[in-house]
Design an enzyme around this catalytic site. Structure first.
Site, PDB file in Angstrom:
ATOM      1  N   GLY A   1       0.721  -1.345  -0.004  1.00 26.45           N
ATOM      2  CA  GLY A   1      -0.081  -0.090   0.053  1.00 26.45           C
ATOM      3  C   GLY A   1       0.869   1.143   0.214  1.00 26.45           C
TER       4      GLY A   1
ATOM      5  CB  SER B   1       9.902   2.351  -2.888  1.00 24.72           C
ATOM      6  OG  SER B   1       9.974   1.049  -3.598  1.00 24.72           O
ATOM      7  N   GLY B   2       8.861   0.271  -0.312  1.00 26.59           N
ATOM      8  CA  GLY B   2       9.559  -0.787   0.376  1.00 26.59           C
ATOM      9  C   GLY B   2      10.059  -0.316   1.948  1.00 26.59           C
TER      10      GLY B   2
ATOM     11  CB  SER C   1       5.109   4.574  -3.572  1.00 23.81           C
ATOM     12  OG  SER C   1       4.131   3.821  -4.222  1.00 23.81           O
TER      13      SER C   1
ATOM     14  CD  GLU D   1       1.490   0.728  -8.029  1.00 26.74           C
ATOM     15  OE1 GLU D   1       1.379   1.404  -9.133  1.00 26.74           O
ATOM     16  OE2 GLU D   1       1.229  -0.338  -8.070  1.00 26.74           O
TER      17      GLU D   1
ATOM     18  CG  HIS E   1      -2.757   1.370  -3.698  1.00 31.15           C
ATOM     19  ND1 HIS E   1      -3.513   0.631  -4.280  1.00 31.15           N
ATOM     20  CD2 HIS E   1      -1.231   0.650  -4.084  1.00 31.15           C
ATOM     21  CE1 HIS E   1      -2.987  -0.586  -4.566  1.00 31.15           C
ATOM     22  NE2 HIS E   1      -1.833  -0.691  -4.440  1.00 31.15           N
TER      23      HIS E   1
HETATM   24 ZN    ZN Z   1      -0.573  -2.275  -5.059  1.00 32.40          ZN
END
Ligand code: ZN
Length: 213
Positions: A28, A45-46, A74, A76, A95
């Site tokens: 997410g 990210s991560g 991210s 996304e 998300h």
């Molecule tokens: Zn996702």
């Protein structure tokens, strides 16, 4: 530090995603647009939500260049930026891979008005067609599906919600998880009764006057 309040809110609501069982691990992502500064705070990210500090949250321009922060944003980021640029009423994007909404997304179904709380999205939750994570195609499919709604399911992937602030985008995700669970339970018993579009317009007006989405 730029956007300290927004970066702190990303940490706080990221942790709430875990404690409210709306996502697991580092899954997410969240973003907040400070329109007066013209800058966006987005989850890195991560990174574990409970190890994330405000300075780990990445600050980017509306076109995606990093303005402040050492970590990568991210994966996304594409659909976060496109949603924040798409509608002026969207200042936050959440998300998740929340289990019940994602189950419906894996069926490639929309979520109909099985309960009035679907009004947190609109008269339903539309479905965005599948495309690989992190791609422009996924972002294009989300924008096409979401239109004026406050949420859309992402086929074989999860849910994305939007709001005027991070609290309301989070609430949409939380309420839609309840409605998704009800829908799945109803489908296991037969065909649920779906509320009419006319009733959902009345519900939408009630939400507006009670200060909800
Ligand atoms: Zn996702």
């Amino acid at each position: 530090m730029r956007l300290f309040d927004e970066r702190s809110a990303i940490v706080k609501f990221g942790q709430k995603l875990i404690t409210s069982h709306l996502t697991t691990g580092t899954g997410g992502n969240l973003s907040i647009y400070n329109r007066s500064e013209g800058l966006i705070a987005i989850k890195p990210s991560g990174v574990d939500y409970f190890k994330m500090r405000p300075e780990d949250v990445v600050v980017v321009s509306p076109s995606g260049e990093t303005v402040e922060g050492k970590l990568k944003p991210s994966i996304e980021i594409r659909f976060h930026l496109d949603l924040l640029n798409f509608r002026e009423d969207i200042n936050a994007v959440v998300h998740t891979h929340q289990v019940n909404a994602t189950t419906i997304a894996c069926m490639n179904w929309e979520l109909p008005a099985v309960h009035y709380l679907v009004g947190f999205s609109g008269n339903k939750v539309p479905l965005a067609k599948y495309a690989s994570m992190g791609t422009q195609a996924l972002s294009d499919n989300i924008l096409e599906a979401i239109g004026g709604y406050n949420a859309c399911l992402m086929a074989n992937h999860g849910l994305v919600t939007v709001g005027t602030d991070i609290g309301s985008a989070f609430n949409v995700a939380e309420e839609l998880e309840l409605v998704s669970k009800l829908f799945i339970q109803c489908k296991s018993m037969g065909e649920p009764k779906i509320l009419s579009d006319e009733e959902m317009i009345i519900i939408g007006e009630k939400f507006m006057t009670s200060g909800q989405p």
